[in-house]
Write a protein that holds these residues in place. Structure first.
Motif, PDB file in Angstrom:
ATOM      1  N   UNK A   1       0.841  -1.207   0.000  1.00 14.36           N
ATOM      2  CA  UNK A   1       0.000   0.000   0.000  1.00 14.36           C
ATOM      3  C   UNK A   1       0.869   1.248   0.000  1.00 14.36           C
ATOM      4  N   UNK A   2       1.916   1.260   0.825  1.00 13.58           N
ATOM      5  CA  UNK A   2       2.800   2.417   0.889  1.00 13.58           C
ATOM      6  C   UNK A   2       3.557   2.615  -0.427  1.00 13.58           C
ATOM      7  N   UNK A   3       3.878   1.516  -1.108  1.00 12.86           N
ATOM      8  CA  UNK A   3       4.559   1.630  -2.397  1.00 12.86           C
ATOM      9  C   UNK A   3       3.688   2.346  -3.421  1.00 12.86           C
ATOM     10  N   UNK A   4       2.385   2.117  -3.344  1.00 13.66           N
ATOM     11  CA  UNK A   4       1.456   2.808  -4.243  1.00 13.66           C
ATOM     12  C   UNK A   4       1.382   4.290  -3.876  1.00 13.66           C
ATOM     13  N   UNK A   5       1.245   4.580  -2.578  1.00 14.24           N
ATOM     14  CA  UNK A   5       1.120   5.971  -2.134  1.00 14.24           C
ATOM     15  C   UNK A   5       2.428   6.739  -2.296  1.00 14.24           C
ATOM     16  N   UNK A   6       3.535   6.029  -2.354  1.00 15.99           N
ATOM     17  CA  UNK A   6       4.829   6.678  -2.561  1.00 15.99           C
ATOM     18  C   UNK A   6       4.863   7.425  -3.890  1.00 15.99           C
ATOM     19  N   UNK A   7       4.095   6.953  -4.852  1.00 19.95           N
ATOM     20  CA  UNK A   7       4.055   7.585  -6.174  1.00 19.95           C
ATOM     21  C   UNK A   7       3.130   8.794  -6.212  1.00 19.95           C
ATOM     22  N   UNK A   8       2.257   8.919  -5.203  1.00 19.78           N
ATOM     23  CA  UNK A   8       1.346  10.054  -5.154  1.00 19.78           C
ATOM     24  C   UNK A   8       0.011   9.661  -4.568  1.00 19.78           C
ATOM     25  N   UNK A   9      -0.903  10.622  -4.384  1.00 17.97           N
ATOM     26  CA  UNK A   9      -2.228  10.327  -3.826  1.00 17.97           C
ATOM     27  C   UNK A   9      -2.956   9.276  -4.648  1.00 17.97           C
TER      28      UNK A   9
ATOM     29  N   UNK B   1      -0.768   7.002  11.962  1.00 18.14           N
ATOM     30  CA  UNK B   1      -0.133   8.160  11.347  1.00 18.14           C
ATOM     31  C   UNK B   1       0.706   7.838  10.135  1.00 18.14           C
ATOM     32  N   UNK B   2       0.604   6.599   9.628  1.00 21.96           N
ATOM     33  CA  UNK B   2       1.386   6.196   8.457  1.00 21.96           C
ATOM     34  C   UNK B   2       0.712   6.617   7.155  1.00 21.96           C
ATOM     35  N   UNK B   3      -0.603   6.795   7.217  1.00 19.64           N
ATOM     36  CA  UNK B   3      -1.392   7.180   6.040  1.00 19.64           C
ATOM     37  C   UNK B   3      -2.350   8.280   6.460  1.00 19.64           C
ATOM     38  N   UNK B   4      -2.616   9.213   5.551  1.00 20.49           N
ATOM     39  CA  UNK B   4      -3.596  10.269   5.778  1.00 20.49           C
ATOM     40  C   UNK B   4      -4.508  10.386   4.566  1.00 20.49           C
ATOM     41  N   UNK B   5      -5.634  11.063   4.745  1.00 22.62           N
ATOM     42  CA  UNK B   5      -6.545  11.331   3.636  1.00 22.62           C
ATOM     43  C   UNK B   5      -6.486  12.817   3.317  1.00 22.62           C
ATOM     44  N   UNK B   6      -6.338  13.155   2.029  1.00 20.85           N
ATOM     45  CA  UNK B   6      -6.267  14.561   1.662  1.00 20.85           C
ATOM     46  C   UNK B   6      -7.670  15.138   1.493  1.00 20.85           C
ATOM     47  N   UNK B   7      -7.767  16.389   1.032  1.00 19.02           N
ATOM     48  CA  UNK B   7      -9.055  17.070   0.915  1.00 19.02           C
ATOM     49  C   UNK B   7      -9.964  16.432  -0.122  1.00 19.02           C
ATOM     50  N   UNK B   8      -9.387  15.737  -1.065  1.00 19.81           N
ATOM     51  CA  UNK B   8     -10.176  15.054  -2.100  1.00 19.81           C
ATOM     52  C   UNK B   8     -10.571  13.641  -1.700  1.00 19.81           C
ATOM     53  N   UNK B   9     -10.169  13.240  -0.487  1.00 19.01           N
ATOM     54  CA  UNK B   9     -10.494  11.912  -0.023  1.00 19.01           C
ATOM     55  C   UNK B   9      -9.538  10.841  -0.494  1.00 19.01           C
ATOM     56  N   UNK B  10      -8.447  11.240  -1.134  1.00 17.50           N
ATOM     57  CA  UNK B  10      -7.451  10.266  -1.562  1.00 17.50           C
ATOM     58  C   UNK B  10      -6.453  10.024  -0.435  1.00 17.50           C
ATOM     59  N   UNK B  11      -5.830   8.868  -0.487  1.00 15.22           N
ATOM     60  CA  UNK B  11      -4.868   8.512   0.554  1.00 15.22           C
ATOM     61  C   UNK B  11      -3.477   9.001   0.162  1.00 15.22           C
ATOM     62  N   UNK B  12      -2.744   9.491   1.165  1.00 12.83           N
ATOM     63  CA  UNK B  12      -1.384   9.973   0.962  1.00 12.83           C
ATOM     64  C   UNK B  12      -0.499   9.461   2.095  1.00 12.83           C
ATOM     65  N   UNK B  13       0.821   9.617   1.910  1.00 10.48           N
ATOM     66  CA  UNK B  13       1.769   9.230   2.953  1.00 10.48           C
ATOM     67  C   UNK B  13       1.537  10.095   4.190  1.00 10.48           C
ATOM     68  N   UNK B  14       1.541   9.477   5.369  1.00 11.01           N
ATOM     69  CA  UNK B  14       1.267  10.193   6.613  1.00 11.01           C
ATOM     70  C   UNK B  14       2.466  10.935   7.180  1.00 11.01           C
ATOM     71  N   UNK B  15       2.184  11.837   8.114  1.00  6.40           N
ATOM     72  CA  UNK B  15       3.218  12.674   8.720  1.00  6.40           C
ATOM     73  C   UNK B  15       4.238  11.861   9.502  1.00  6.40           C
ATOM     74  N   UNK B  16       3.797  10.747  10.063  1.00  5.68           N
ATOM     75  CA  UNK B  16       4.730   9.937  10.847  1.00  5.68           C
ATOM     76  C   UNK B  16       5.831   9.371   9.968  1.00  5.68           C
ATOM     77  N   UNK B  17       5.484   8.972   8.755  1.00  3.79           N
ATOM     78  CA  UNK B  17       6.495   8.470   7.835  1.00  3.79           C
ATOM     79  C   UNK B  17       7.455   9.574   7.431  1.00  3.79           C
ATOM     80  N   UNK B  18       6.947  10.797   7.307  1.00  2.27           N
ATOM     81  CA  UNK B  18       7.817  11.929   6.992  1.00  2.27           C
ATOM     82  C   UNK B  18       8.831  12.149   8.097  1.00  2.27           C
TER      83      UNK B  18
END
Length: 261
Positions: free
Chosen positions: A23-31, A59-76
């Motif tokens: 899942x993170x490999x997919x989100x690594x490319x973008x939302x 905190x590994x994944x977050x949802x943006x304003x469009x409802x898509x999943x993105x990398x979370x702040x904890x991973x940053x």
């Protein structure tokens, strides 16, 4: 067995970690929306949904304003911690190389207000008498390391006149100074950023009974230290963080402003 189709995912023996990494490999490319994550990972929708929700809680994944999943702040934050760990390892390798070449104890100092902090050190003798410990604040005084800091501060601030200003100018021009400090011989070399500002001071120290050449370092040792300072400067510029001391500020506050090495 579930086949994970996400590219670049290394399989481990723990299935749930494999799925989370996919899942993170997919989100690594973008939302990505839930259907896209399902499609790219090859995992079942309920599995992806359950894992994504759990990863959000961590905190590994977050949802943006469009409802898509993105990398979370904890991973940053983890990525930044890894970056600093790698940078610290490379810095210590550099200091170790200088120690191996010169036989001296090697330290890197940075300024914190009116004090300086040893942010990294590689000692020739682990328990030698008089050797300082790192990560403690020291008042800027008249020793060689402090003289380099003062040369930049007084020059930039317009402080000092006459002989004092001339001495600071000479140190800035030469880039290093050596002298006695607590019974030992110290060579202090400026580590400057690309803008010419002082980022740190590299120091070599040898106890007086082990010094040679009548209490001064030879040209080969000075050249080695100057070249090492230039390499450290390049690394700091590339990292975009010329202040490892920031990571130690909280520790300094706990020690207290009056603490010395």
């Amino acid at each position: 067995m579930v086949t994970i189709t996400a590219p670049g995912v290394v399989q481990s023996r723990v299935g749930v970690l494999n799925k989370a990494c996919a899942i993170l490999a997919v989100l690594e490319k973008g939302p990505a929306c839930l259907p896209a994550v399902v499609s790219e990972t090859g995992l079942k929708r309920p599995t992806v949904h359950r894992l994504v929700l759990a990863m959000q809680e961590l905190g590994l994944v977050e949802a943006d304003e469009q409802g898509q999943f993105i990398i979370g702040a904890r991973l940053t934050r983890l990525a930044m911690a890894a970056h600093h760990a790698i940078a610290d390892r490379e810095l210590r390798r550099e200091l170790s190389a200088v120690r191996a070449t010169t036989g001296a104890s090697v330290r890197l100092h940075q300024r914190y207000g009116d004090q300086r902090i040893c942010v990294a050190e590689v000692l020739r003798f682990k328990s030698a008498a008089g050797e300082r410990k790192p990560a403690r604040a020291v008042a800027i005084a008249a020793d060689p390391v402090s003289r380099v800091f003062l040369a930049w501060r007084r020059f930039n601030g317009g402080h000092g006149t006459g002989d004092d200003a001339l001495a600071c100018s000479r140190i800035r021009h030469r880039g290093w100074v050596q002298g006695a400090d607590e019974g030992g011989l110290v060579l202090a070399v400026a580590v400057c950023g690309c803008d010419g500002e002082l980022a740190a001071v590299l120091s070599l120290s040898t106890l007086s009974q082990r010094t040679r050449r009548g209490g001064s370092y030879g040209s080969e040792v000075i050249k080695c230290a100057v070249e090492a300072a230039a390499r450290i400067s390049s690394r700091l510029s590339v990292q975009g963080a010329i202040s490892p001391v920031r990571e130690l500020e909280d520790r300094v506050r706990r020690v207290g402003p009056g603490s010395v090495e």
